[in-house]
Design a protein around this motif. Structure first.
Motif, PDB file in Angstrom:
ATOM      1  N   TYR A  63      47.657  46.113  31.298  1.00  0.00           N
ATOM      2  CA  TYR A  63      47.114  46.953  30.241  1.00  0.00           C
ATOM      3  C   TYR A  63      46.194  48.030  30.825  1.00  0.00           C
ATOM      4  N   TRP A  64      45.478  47.661  31.869  1.00  0.00           N
ATOM      5  CA  TRP A  64      44.538  48.612  32.476  1.00  0.00           C
ATOM      6  C   TRP A  64      45.273  49.836  33.007  1.00  0.00           C
ATOM      7  N   TRP A  65      46.423  49.652  33.631  1.00  0.00           N
ATOM      8  CA  TRP A  65      47.168  50.790  34.156  1.00  0.00           C
ATOM      9  C   TRP A  65      47.628  51.732  33.042  1.00  0.00           C
ATOM     10  N   VAL A  66      48.044  51.170  31.932  1.00  0.00           N
ATOM     11  CA  VAL A  66      48.442  52.014  30.796  1.00  0.00           C
ATOM     12  C   VAL A  66      47.243  52.816  30.299  1.00  0.00           C
ATOM     13  N   LEU A  67      46.106  52.138  30.167  1.00  0.00           N
ATOM     14  CA  LEU A  67      44.897  52.823  29.704  1.00  0.00           C
ATOM     15  C   LEU A  67      44.473  53.925  30.670  1.00  0.00           C
ATOM     16  N   VAL A  68      44.571  53.659  31.969  1.00  0.00           N
ATOM     17  CA  VAL A  68      44.163  54.657  32.958  1.00  0.00           C
ATOM     18  C   VAL A  68      45.032  55.905  32.873  1.00  0.00           C
ATOM     19  N   LEU A  69      46.343  55.732  32.796  1.00  0.00           N
ATOM     20  CA  LEU A  69      47.243  56.891  32.737  1.00  0.00           C
ATOM     21  C   LEU A  69      47.020  57.707  31.463  1.00  0.00           C
TER      22      LEU A  69
END
Length: 478
Positions: free
Chosen positions: A330-336
């Protein structure tokens, strides 16, 4: 030929929406097909077709207009709706849900084609009813209250709008947007009040955080990514067709950008922060109406991804999320998504922000740069959340499908304005983000400011309408 195709495309969502009850087993597939058709049609508008209009009732000025601005908004509607449908694919939603979603999609598309006041009124009222039914889909006491609150504010605003539309017709014998050029000033004020409220602009949009924050995750993504644009699009269109209104629209754009980000930097609730930032980003759309379509597209893609992902987190409280950590996936989606909306290069949010900044007036520059720094501060809350690897985490394929569509859209649409990739533009974007992240780490992460919510209370929202109407009369009469 193109006229026939266009009419069929506009009517098809309504026909399919009501037909879903007859073939409930195929409801998701019909809905996805409608969203896909919107994407295909919008690509045609953007890349291969010349702008054109359809005169439906010549003597009344009832007109549909199709151009690049419409193309961007329709593409946003198709992609975000498609992502929401993928997200809901295995969630056992009833045919009623898909019926309302497809009707909402069709009404929003109709709004993005309108160039007259009466067609716009019908489309906006249809949107209000469908959105209300989606907000209250869970039938909980809370959702019913939030939905009724939304419906009352929306209908009250549209009553003012309708009075203004009648005054325009009385003055020009036409409902066309161009009739605003000769309309009495009070008609412009009344119409703008309705559109500002419907679009969540400036203080007229203070209904928005509670509505978006308390709705179900897919409904929040639709409301923030698509529905509020139905009030913003006609404001941008009016600014382009009636140059005298351009300064007013730009002024509200700047005020909205600053107001929304001012709330967002201090908000500790994830969904409310995203909702306040929707208010702010709508300001950027109106700050440069001629290129607002591209910015609206990138914002819709980002907000769809952020709301769908925020709905998967264990808490809505940023403090709790910092203590618990969030799954790395989920963190990677939020970062992008956050990097895009903050203006990091190689994502569409960067290109659209540069294009917007190139088309603003000198007096807007300082305020919008401040808002851009505030954007970086706000989304640093997501970017700097601690992350962890959770071997027990099971993410459904439909979530991945929705996110791939939205984030993939951000990478692909980044190519729409490659002229943004000048060294000076890249440096400015990196400096803006750096200042925002530094301010978050040194100041905003360490302080707690609880802003009053009294202005969001139901009884005060109607009072705010009165104040906004007074301000509008002052602006148009000045």
């Amino acid at each position: 030929m193109i006229d026939d195709i266009t009419i069929i495309w506009i009517l098809l969502p309504f026909v399919v929406g009501f037909s879903i009850y007859l073939l409930p087993r195929w409801n998701r597939y019909f809905a996805l097909a409608i969203a896909a058709l919107s994407v295909i049609y919008s690509i045609g508008l953007l890349w291969s077709l010349e702008p054109f209009t359809l005169e439906l009732l010549d003597s009344f000025g009832v007109t549909l207009m199709f151009d690049e601005l419409s193309g961007y908004f329709i593409l946003m509607n198709g992609l975000v709706t498609g992502a929401v449908l993928l997200y809901c694919f295995d969630k056992q939603k009833s045919p009623f849900f898909y019926t309302q979603l497809v009707i909402l999609h069709g009404a929003v598309n109709a709004t993005f084609c309108c160039a007259d006041l009466i067609s716009l009124y019908v489309a906006l009222e249809c949107i209000g009813i469908a959105a209300f039914l989606l907000i209250t889909y869970s039938r909980s006491d809370r959702s019913l209250w939030v939905g009724l609150r939304y419906l009352f504010i929306s209908n009250t605003a549209m009553l003012f709008y309708l009075i203004g539309a009648v005054l325009v017709y009385q003055a020009s014998n036409s409902f066309a947007f161009s009739g605003l050029a000769v309309a009495p000033k009070e008609a412009i004020a009344l119409i703008f009040l309705g559109l500002l409220t419907k679009g969540g602009i400036f203080v007229s949009g203070l209904w928005l955080p509670l509505t978006h924050g308390e709705s179900e995750t897919p409904v929040s993504a639709l409301l923030s990514g698509v529905v509020v644009k139905a009030g913003v699009f006609p404001l941008a269109r009016c600014a382009l067709l009636v140059p005298e209104l351009d300064p007013v629209v730009r002024l509200f754009g700047v005020g909205t950008a600053l107001l929304g980000v001012g709330y967002a930097v201090f908000e500790k609730d994830t969904k409310r922060m995203l909702a306040f930032h929707t208010v702010s980003q709508l300001g950027f759309v109106l700050a440069a109406p001629a290129v607002g379509g591209f910015y609206a597209l990138t914002h819709g893609l980002v907000k769809g991804a952020l709301f769908l992902t925020a709905g998967q987190l264990s808490s809505r409280n940023f403090k709790v999320l910092r203590e618990q950590s969030i799954p790395r996936a989920y963190w990677w989606v939020l970062v992008l998504a956050c990097a895009s909306i903050s203006g990091l290069p190689f994502l569409a949010g960067y290109s659209s922000k540069i294009l917007t900044m190139k088309n603003i007036l000198p007096w807007q520059s300082f305020a919008l740069n401040v808002a851009a720094v505030g954007t970086a501060i706000s989304f640093a809350k997501f970017i700097f959340l601690p992350k962890k690897t959770d071997p027990n985490l099971k993410i459904l394929p439909n979530f991945y499908g929705a996110i791939v569509l939205l984030l993939g859209g951000l990478f692909v649409t980044n190519s729409f304005y490659l002229e943004a990739y000048q060294p000076s533009n890249i440096l400015k974007a990196l400096v803006t983000i750096g200042i925002g992240w530094l301010a978050y780490g040194l100041i905003f992460q360490r302080i707690t400011v609880k802003l009053p919510r009294v202005v969001e209370q139901f009884e005060h929202l109607v009072g705010v309408m009165s104040l906004v109407l007074t301000g509008l009369f002052w602006l148009v009469l000045a």
